[in-house]
Enzyme design. Sequence first.
Site, PDB file in Angstrom:
ATOM      1  N   TYR A  29       0.795  -1.223   0.000  1.00  0.00           N
ATOM      2  CA  TYR A  29       0.000   0.000   0.000  1.00  0.00           C
ATOM      3  C   TYR A  29       0.830   1.278   0.000  1.00  0.00           C
ATOM      4  O   TYR A  29       0.265   2.379   0.033  1.00  0.00           O
ATOM      5  CB  TYR A  29      -0.938   0.000   1.212  1.00  0.00           C
ATOM      6  CG  TYR A  29      -1.807  -1.227   1.270  1.00  0.00           C
ATOM      7  CD1 TYR A  29      -2.627  -1.572   0.202  1.00  0.00           C
ATOM      8  CD2 TYR A  29      -1.799  -2.051   2.389  1.00  0.00           C
ATOM      9  CE1 TYR A  29      -3.418  -2.713   0.250  1.00  0.00           C
ATOM     10  CE2 TYR A  29      -2.584  -3.191   2.441  1.00  0.00           C
ATOM     11  CZ  TYR A  29      -3.395  -3.518   1.365  1.00  0.00           C
ATOM     12  OH  TYR A  29      -4.169  -4.642   1.410  1.00  0.00           O
ATOM     13  N   SER A 100      -3.563  -7.441   7.981  1.00  0.00           N
ATOM     14  CA  SER A 100      -4.265  -7.720   6.730  1.00  0.00           C
ATOM     15  C   SER A 100      -3.315  -8.333   5.700  1.00  0.00           C
ATOM     16  O   SER A 100      -2.737  -9.388   5.947  1.00  0.00           O
ATOM     17  CB  SER A 100      -4.926  -6.447   6.215  1.00  0.00           C
ATOM     18  OG  SER A 100      -5.861  -6.710   5.201  1.00  0.00           O
ATOM     19  N   TYR A 101      -3.132  -7.667   4.534  1.00  0.00           N
ATOM     20  CA  TYR A 101      -2.210  -8.206   3.535  1.00  0.00           C
ATOM     21  C   TYR A 101      -0.842  -8.418   4.162  1.00  0.00           C
ATOM     22  O   TYR A 101      -0.202  -9.451   3.945  1.00  0.00           O
ATOM     23  CB  TYR A 101      -2.105  -7.241   2.346  1.00  0.00           C
ATOM     24  CG  TYR A 101      -1.409  -7.796   1.126  1.00  0.00           C
ATOM     25  CD1 TYR A 101      -0.044  -8.081   1.128  1.00  0.00           C
ATOM     26  CD2 TYR A 101      -2.118  -8.027  -0.048  1.00  0.00           C
ATOM     27  CE1 TYR A 101       0.598  -8.581   0.005  1.00  0.00           C
ATOM     28  CE2 TYR A 101      -1.485  -8.524  -1.183  1.00  0.00           C
ATOM     29  CZ  TYR A 101      -0.127  -8.797  -1.145  1.00  0.00           C
ATOM     30  OH  TYR A 101       0.501  -9.297  -2.274  1.00  0.00           O
ATOM     31  N   TRP A 148     -11.108  -2.938  -3.367  1.00  0.00           N
ATOM     32  CA  TRP A 148      -9.679  -3.195  -3.141  1.00  0.00           C
ATOM     33  C   TRP A 148      -8.933  -3.226  -4.468  1.00  0.00           C
ATOM     34  O   TRP A 148      -7.874  -2.604  -4.612  1.00  0.00           O
ATOM     35  CB  TRP A 148      -9.498  -4.508  -2.383  1.00  0.00           C
ATOM     36  CG  TRP A 148      -8.097  -4.761  -1.927  1.00  0.00           C
ATOM     37  CD1 TRP A 148      -7.545  -4.414  -0.726  1.00  0.00           C
ATOM     38  CD2 TRP A 148      -7.046  -5.433  -2.658  1.00  0.00           C
ATOM     39  NE1 TRP A 148      -6.218  -4.816  -0.661  1.00  0.00           N
ATOM     40  CE2 TRP A 148      -5.896  -5.440  -1.838  1.00  0.00           C
ATOM     41  CE3 TRP A 148      -6.969  -6.018  -3.922  1.00  0.00           C
ATOM     42  CZ2 TRP A 148      -4.689  -6.019  -2.239  1.00  0.00           C
ATOM     43  CZ3 TRP A 148      -5.763  -6.584  -4.335  1.00  0.00           C
ATOM     44  CH2 TRP A 148      -4.643  -6.584  -3.497  1.00  0.00           C
ATOM     45  N   ASP A 242     -14.362  -7.923  12.185  1.00  0.00           N
ATOM     46  CA  ASP A 242     -13.382  -7.884  11.105  1.00  0.00           C
ATOM     47  C   ASP A 242     -13.752  -8.919  10.054  1.00  0.00           C
ATOM     48  O   ASP A 242     -14.215 -10.016  10.383  1.00  0.00           O
ATOM     49  CB  ASP A 242     -11.985  -8.165  11.658  1.00  0.00           C
ATOM     50  CG  ASP A 242     -10.954  -8.331  10.564  1.00  0.00           C
ATOM     51  OD1 ASP A 242     -11.009  -7.574   9.574  1.00  0.00           O
ATOM     52  OD2 ASP A 242     -10.103  -9.239  10.669  1.00  0.00           O
ATOM     53  N   HIS A 271     -12.097  -4.149  10.702  1.00  0.00           N
ATOM     54  CA  HIS A 271     -10.794  -4.324  10.063  1.00  0.00           C
ATOM     55  C   HIS A 271      -9.890  -3.118  10.271  1.00  0.00           C
ATOM     56  O   HIS A 271      -8.681  -3.264  10.432  1.00  0.00           O
ATOM     57  CB  HIS A 271     -10.982  -4.594   8.573  1.00  0.00           C
ATOM     58  CG  HIS A 271      -9.752  -5.097   7.891  1.00  0.00           C
ATOM     59  ND1 HIS A 271      -9.255  -6.367   8.110  1.00  0.00           N
ATOM     60  CD2 HIS A 271      -8.923  -4.519   6.998  1.00  0.00           C
ATOM     61  CE1 HIS A 271      -8.172  -6.549   7.376  1.00  0.00           C
ATOM     62  NE2 HIS A 271      -7.938  -5.439   6.701  1.00  0.00           N
TER      63      HIS A 271
END
Length: 551
Positions: A29, A100-101, A148, A242, A271
Site C-alpha cells: 500500500y 491484513s495483507y 480493493w 473484522d 478491520h
Amino acid sequence: MRDGVVLRADVYRPTTGGPWPVLLTRLPYGKNLPMLAALMDPVGKARRGFLVVVQDTRGRSASDGEWEPWTSEMDDGYDTVRWAAALPGSNGSVGMFGASYFGNTQWMAALAKPPELKAISPMVTWSEPDDGLFARGGAQELGITVPWSLTQGVDTLMRRHADDRMALGQALMALVGDLDAIANTTYWELPAGHHPVYERHGIAELGYERSRREPEWSASCRVAGRQAEVDLPSLNTGGWYDIFCQGTLDNYAAARAAGRPAKLIMGPWSHTGNATGYLGDVNFGMAASTELLGFRGRFADQELGWFRQWLTPDAESPQPELPPVLLFVMGTNQWREEQEWPLSRAVDTDLFLRAGDRLAFDAPEAGEEADAFTYDPADPVPTVGGALLMSNEFPPGPLDQARVEARPDVLVYTTDPLTEDLEVTGRVRAHLTAATDAPTTDWVVRLCDVDPGGVSRNVVDGIVRAVATPGEFTEQVVDLWSTSHVFRARHRLRVHVTSSSFPRWDRNLNTGEPSDQGTRSRPAHQSIAHDSARPSRIVLPVVPAPAKEQA
C-alpha cells in the site's frame, strides 16, 4: 530478490546502542502512506530499541517488478528476512509485524522458514482465502474484491502512464469514476465472477477470479492446514467485526494445537477501527480500544514487549506477559483472560425456528407449516453492518437492522425476552431445512440482539451457496463464524433467514449459470421448514454462568 528484482525499504535505526533486534513489515500500500505510517509507527519502534524495516512489496510504489497479488510473497519474504537480518546494526533476529495483507506476508515468510525469523505478529488476517478473502460459503466476497482491486489499480496506472501525463489523467479519472459509482453501479455489473471493471482498466483483481481458474494458485496466500509447519511464536490479533475474524481465530487454534507458543487477542473491532471503542452504533467503552486494552496498556506496547521476549530473550521487558487468550466479551463490555480457544466449557445449544415467527429453545411440534419468501436478484437484501470490509457506503459493525427486517424477503424469528443473561462465546452455525424452485440459490442467516427498546443489531452472519433439486427440502448448514457476546436479561435473540446480503456477497442469479458467465437472473421461491420431522435451528455455544457462592 533471488530473480534479480529490486525491492526497496525504509530502514529506521535507534540513535544509540546496538546491535538491535529487527522488526520487518512488507506491504503493497506504500511504505510512506501517512495513515499506515501511523499504524506501523516505525519511529516509535526505533525509539524503543528496534531496527525497523518497512518494505514495498513487488511491483508496488518504490519496488520494481510486476504486481501480482500474493504470488511472490513467500519467496520474497524469505529473501527479505535474510537481507534484513544482515543489515548493519542488526542482532540477527527478525520479527515480523503488520495487518491484513501484511499479516499474510508474515505467514508466507514463516512458511518459507528463513532461519533468522524468530516471531510473527499477524493482525486481522485470514487463514483460508475461500473463507473470508476471496469467498465465503461459496459466494464471492464482492464487497472487498471490487474496491480493493480498483484502489490498488491506481499505482498500476501511474506506472503504466508515467511518461504520459495526459493518458495518466484520463486513466485515473475513469478508474476513480468507477470507484465513486461503486454502490449504485460498479458492484452491480455482471458477470460478477468475471467482473468487467478489471478488464476495462487493465488492472489485477484481488484473486477470486484467478483462484477459480487456477485453484492450486490459492496456496500462495493460504495458511489453513499449514500452521503446524511454522515453528515460531505468533501473536494473533483480530476483531469480532473484522472480515477476517474467523481466520485469526483459526490460525491461533491451529498453532496452539500444534504446540506452538501462540497468543490471541480479540476485540470489538472492525478491520480498520480499533482505537476508540466505538463501532457501528454501539459504544463498547474506551477500555475496549487498542489504546487501553482494559487498562493493560497500549496494544503497541504489549506487542513490543512480546517481541522483545522472543528477539532479545536476555533483556527484561517492562510489560507483563500476555495471557494465552484475551477476549473482549460484548454485551457486558469486559475483557476476559482465557487459557484456550475455543472454550471447552461452552455447550452447543439448539435454538429452534418456530411457527408464528418465534425462536425457542424447545423443539418444534408436528404440523408447523413452512415459511416462504421470494428472492429476486434484481432487488437483493442490502448489506447493513457486519464483519466486513467494503466501500465507505457500507460501514462495518453492529447496526440497526430495521431496514432489513421490514423487507418481505427476510424471515424474522425472535425469542421471548430473556430472564437472565445468556453468554454466547464460540462458533455459531445454523442448520436450515430449506427448499427452492431454482437449480441453485443462496441461504443467508444472521443472529441479532434486540434490546428492550426494540432495536435489533447484528452480531454474526453467514452464507452458503447451494446446488438444489427444485422443490426438495434439504439440510443447509450456514457457518456464521464466531463471537463473544452476552445477550442481557430483558433482551431478545433474533434470527434472520434470507437469500442475499448485497453487495457484501455477489448475488446468486438462481439460473445455474457459472458466475463468470451469468448475466440473466430469475426470482426464486424459497421455503424454510420448522416442524418436528424437518427442524431448522441455530446452534449457539453457550457459556454457563459461574456458580453463585453460597452465603
